[in-house]
Design an enzyme around this catalytic site. Structure first.
Site, PDB file in Angstrom:
ATOM      1  N   ASP A 348      41.701 -11.682 -41.302  1.00  0.00           N
ATOM      2  CA  ASP A 348      40.514 -10.551 -41.487  1.00  0.00           C
ATOM      3  C   ASP A 348      40.216 -10.284 -39.795  1.00  0.00           C
ATOM      4  OD1 ASP A 348      41.179 -10.207 -43.683  1.00  0.00           O
ATOM      5  OD2 ASP A 348      38.716 -11.254 -44.678  1.00  0.00           O
ATOM      6  N   ASP A 371      45.656  -9.016 -43.066  1.00  0.00           N
ATOM      7  CA  ASP A 371      44.315  -8.852 -44.141  1.00  0.00           C
ATOM      8  C   ASP A 371      44.134  -7.794 -43.649  1.00  0.00           C
ATOM      9  OD1 ASP A 371      44.325  -9.131 -46.458  1.00  0.00           O
ATOM     10  OD2 ASP A 371      42.641 -10.832 -47.048  1.00  0.00           O
ATOM     11  N   ASP A 375      36.067  -6.018 -44.580  1.00  0.00           N
ATOM     12  CA  ASP A 375      36.003  -6.999 -45.525  1.00  0.00           C
ATOM     13  C   ASP A 375      34.777  -7.187 -45.919  1.00  0.00           C
ATOM     14  OD1 ASP A 375      38.595  -5.557 -46.567  1.00  0.00           O
ATOM     15  OD2 ASP A 375      39.064  -8.002 -46.590  1.00  0.00           O
ATOM     16  N   ARG A 428      43.051   0.620 -49.033  1.00  0.00           N
ATOM     17  CA  ARG A 428      41.964   0.263 -48.772  1.00  0.00           C
ATOM     18  C   ARG A 428      40.512   1.065 -48.631  1.00  0.00           C
ATOM     19  NH1 ARG A 428      42.768  -5.986 -49.911  1.00  0.00           N
ATOM     20  NH2 ARG A 428      43.919  -5.691 -51.517  1.00  0.00           N
TER      21      ARG A 428
END
Length: 534
Positions: A348, A371, A375, A428
């Protein structure tokens, strides 16, 4: 949490026309229907597409990599085998009683229990009836409502890759019936969905679809002049009535959840350290005490690197860059991350987890990572994510990592997302689990697969955003996750799909903020988001 990714495919939109091949397919369908109804002809064709034109206008994508390819003739291909849920929608949300037929060729499966399917009466992104070809050796007629799947009926059937199957699904009142290659495989009653579009679906599978025909089965009056394109492609570009326009808030001003139940000041009041090497940078961000860490130039790092509490990490100018790795905030508080370019991270870029709270992530540019870009998960809370630009990347901002983590996440994951620029990023923006209320306002979305998804009982207020060429601006439920609630209001839509709302209630926003007119957000955000603008 790692996921392979590839940028979302550009969607093609072209209305299907009845050509010689489609006419032949329709003749087969009508022959079957005549046999089933004792010689009483059904009503006219509502829609058809054989993809021989080389494009697929009239279809609306959510997930996967879709394109028209040649397989003898034109076919519609979904080519991303690791896509959890890939769909293409067509038709009208007002369609009630009808029959949809298509040829389906599964070409690959990733894991067990995977499928390619033809659906009807799709009322939202994750609700539909479907006739599915499962690689477990089954053909099943199912009612799908988020993660809840009701099997209406089915039979054991060898499902082979590289083989064409003709699927037919009829919805008449509460009666659903499915056929494979002209043989009835299931019939039953279900009243969950009364009307909706057709949909082509894969789950962790690749497949090709062809010769799609929709015929009226005592439903809405047939359309004159032959088959027509979908009547529900995009909402009007003019928005709902907007609140009065207001001046742009100061770029440096912190608003939102990071100001609630405490404050977020980062390293303010402590020492300032200007670091000049990657090793010094990694040491200082995880050191004790209240500090502001500044840097310029490019540092090559790897993996996830811990950040301690009471820190401001600040890039100087527009060139401060972290390449190859990311930052993780675990069980910390009072952290600010601003004005940094993140590129090519191997996990991330920014990961906030394990009850971290009072965090501000602002004016960063993030691209081409593995990724998630930003997050937030595992009970973290009181966070503001503002004025960031994400581009050349797929999975942008996940809020809540798992459907099974409610015991830790419920009552937390309260985040504000404002004035972010989702510049062609795939998915997302954010995808939300459990948090309520999550506030998504005055962001600019451009060329995305979907915008905001609310799942697992979350509550999301989506307001004053600008959606341009977004397949699915808002989704109530997503993939296998159960539904959450969305209130969407005062948004602006250009060339985008229909936004979803409902799914429950959204709690009130407890802080003051200035909502700008949605139609002005594109120019405001593109001139203010990202690095070098504070």
């Amino acid at each position: 949490m790692r996921h392979a990714h590839s940028p979302g495919a550009h969607r093609a939109r072209r209305a299907g026309l009845v050509t010689a091949a489609a006419t032949a397919a329709l003749a087969v369908v009508m022959t079957m229907l005549l046999n089933l109804t004792g010689g009483v002809a059904m009503a006219a064709t509502l829609f058809s597409d054989n993809f021989n034109s080389g494009s697929a206008t009239g279809w609306s994508k959510s997930g996967g990599e879709w394109s028209v390819v040649t397989d003898g003739t034109g076919t519609f291909q979904q080519a991303k085998v690791d896509s959890e849920l890939a769909r293409q929608f067509a038709g009208s949300t007002s369609w009630t009683n009808y029959t949809v037929t298509a040829r389906v060729k599964p070409t690959g499966f990733s894991g067990s229990g995977r499928y390619a399917a033809l659906g009807a009466r799709s009322t939202g992104s994750s609700t539909r009836y479907q006739l599915a070809l499962l690689n477990s050796g089954r053909a099943e007629l199912q009612a799908v409502n988020g993660s809840s799947v009701t099997v209406i009926g089915g039979v054991n059937l060898t499902v082979s890759t590289g083989t064409w199957y003709t699927l037919q699904l009829t919805a008449s009142g509460s009666t659903l019936t499915g056929w494979v290659n002209g043989t009835q495989v299931a019939s039953g009653s279900n009243s969950q969905f009364g009307a909706g579009r057709i949909v082509l679906v894969t789950s962790y599978a690749t497949a090709r679809f062809d010769d799609v025909v929709v015929s009226d089965s005592a439903g809405p009056a047939p359309t004159t002049g032959g088959p027509q394109p979908s009547s529900s492609a995009s909402p009007p570009s003019s928005p709902s009535p907007q609140p009065p326009s207001s001046p742009q808030p100061p770029a440096g001003g912190l608003v939102g959840w990071a100001t609630v139940n405490g404050s977020t000041s980062g390293g303010s009041g402590g020492s300032t350290v200007n670091v000049t090497s990657a090793s010094q940078f990694l040491s200082e961000i995880n050191s004790s005490g209240t500090k502001t860490i500044t840097f310029s130039g490019t540092f090559n790092i790897s993996g996830m690197n811990k950040v301690a509490s009471n820190k401001t990490i600040l890039g100087v100018g527009s060139g401060a860059t972290l390449v190859g790795g990311g930052l993780t905030l675990s069980n910390v508080s009072n952290v600010i991350i601003r004005n940094i370019n993140f590129r090519d991270w191997d996990d991330d870029a920014i990961n906030v987890e394990t009850s971290s709270h009072h965090v501000w992530i602002d004016h960063n540019s993030l691209s081409n990572g593995y990724d998630g870009a930003i997050d937030i998960k595992r009970g973290s809370d009181y966070i503001t994510v503002s004025w960031n630009r994400i581009f050349n990347h797929d999975k942008s901002m996940l809020l809540g990592h798992s459907d099974d983590n409610g015991s830790q996440d419920i009552g937390h994951l309260r985040v504000t997302y404002h004035h972010n620029w989702f510049d062609g990023s795939g998915t997302r923006h954010p995808r939300v689990r459990f948090g309520n209320p999550v506030h998504v306002y005055n962001n600019y979305y451009n060329g995305n697969e979907y915008g905001v998804a609310s799942t697992c009982g979350a509550g999301v207020l989506v307001e004053g955003n600008y959606f341009e060429n977004v397949d699915e601006p808002t989704a109530v439920g997503y993939a296998d996750s159960p539904v959450g609630a969305i209130v969407q209001r005062n948004n602006y839509f250009v060339g985008s799909g229909s936004p979803a709302s409902g799914g429950g209630s959204v709690n009130s926003i407890p802080y003051s903020y200035t909502l700008q007119t949605a139609s002005s957000i594109k120019s405001i955000v593109t001139s203010g988001a990202g690095t070098g603008r504070i």
